[in-house]
Write an enzyme that holds these catalytic residues in place. Sequence first.
Site, short mmCIF file in Angstrom:
data_model
loop_
_atom_site.label_atom_id
_atom_site.label_comp_id
_atom_site.label_asym_id
_atom_site.label_seq_id
_atom_site.Cartn_x
_atom_site.Cartn_y
_atom_site.Cartn_z
N GLY A 21 -29.28 -5.91 1.77
CA GLY A 21 -30.44 -5.69 0.94
C GLY A 21 -31.66 -5.23 1.71
CB ALA A 22 -31.99 -3.66 4.99
CG ASN A 23 -32.65 -1.56 -0.95
OD1 ASN A 23 -31.71 -2.34 -0.84
ND2 ASN A 23 -33.45 -1.58 -2.01
N GLY A 25 -38.51 -4.79 0.39
CA GLY A 25 -38.94 -6.18 0.52
C GLY A 25 -38.65 -6.82 1.86
N GLY A 27 -35.85 -7.59 3.32
CA GLY A 27 -34.81 -6.96 4.11
C GLY A 27 -35.33 -5.76 4.87
CB SER A 137 -35.51 -19.48 -2.68
OG SER A 137 -36.65 -19.69 -3.49
CE1 TYR A 163 -33.40 -16.32 -6.64
CE2 TYR A 163 -35.08 -18.03 -6.83
CZ TYR A 163 -34.53 -16.97 -6.14
OH TYR A 163 -35.08 -16.55 -4.95
#
Length: 291
Positions: A21-23, A25, A27, A137, A163
């Site tokens: 998920g480095a695309n 935020g 990441g 989280s 969540y």
Amino acid sequence: MSKWTTADIPDQTGRRFVVTGANSGLGAETAKALANAGATVTMACRNLNKAQPVATEIGPNATVAQLDLADLASVRAFAENFDGADVLINNAGVMAVPMRRTADGFEMQMGTNHLGHFALTALLLPTITDRVVTLSSGMHQIGRIDLDDLNWEKRKYRRWRAYGDSKMANLMFGKELAERLAAAGSSATSMIAHPGYAATELQGRSETVEDVFMKFGNKIFAQSAAGGALPTLYAATSPDAANGMFYGPTELFGSRGAPGVSGYRKRADDTAFRGELWALSEQLTKTEFAI
């Protein structure tokens, strides 16, 4: 450690990282900081169109690879083409989304945040030389995992509870992995991190009026994504980061500030329950850990 910043990241030249998920935020900020420290980073992302501009900004130390954690076939395809790394960072996630299911029929939040990363880690672990960092989280505090209905097939769906369940599962997984690695005499370690309250694209996906308030909160109260990435970076690079520890911001009740050891709900220390969650996760994902 109380004043730890990206300037304290040791030289990472010659070290390889995978960041899911480095695309955007957390990441993206994690990948940028690691590359700035000399690391080679594989950005494992579902949306390649969003990931490529970030990789271009980072430069030659970053490459993009397809990975959809909501599809175990994609997880296995990524693993088949993987040739090893020093550190795996399980960063990607979704939050408070409407009831949806993954390609394999899992509830979307548990399926993406926990089960997808569980399977990915199982498949990659034999080629990870140093450590695994899994993102949880502060919302793990509301998690009440129901092993008899992990994927919300019997109960009325509650998106925030789902969540919280997935984030408690992340914390339990990271702690259980740490104990199993230690028991096996492995040199690899497992840490868990959380970003506090950081402004990212994670917020605003509930498709309810809550999105308006979350976007307002991002502008007024949240720290930056770069600030939120600090606990992850500490866990992933610091020689002082310890196996099984949970790291997060140390200011304003753990919502912002420099990284340090974080408090957590002690349910995460229930080793019997963690073992049951582990066994169920192996069963659902059809993966097994070689430890």
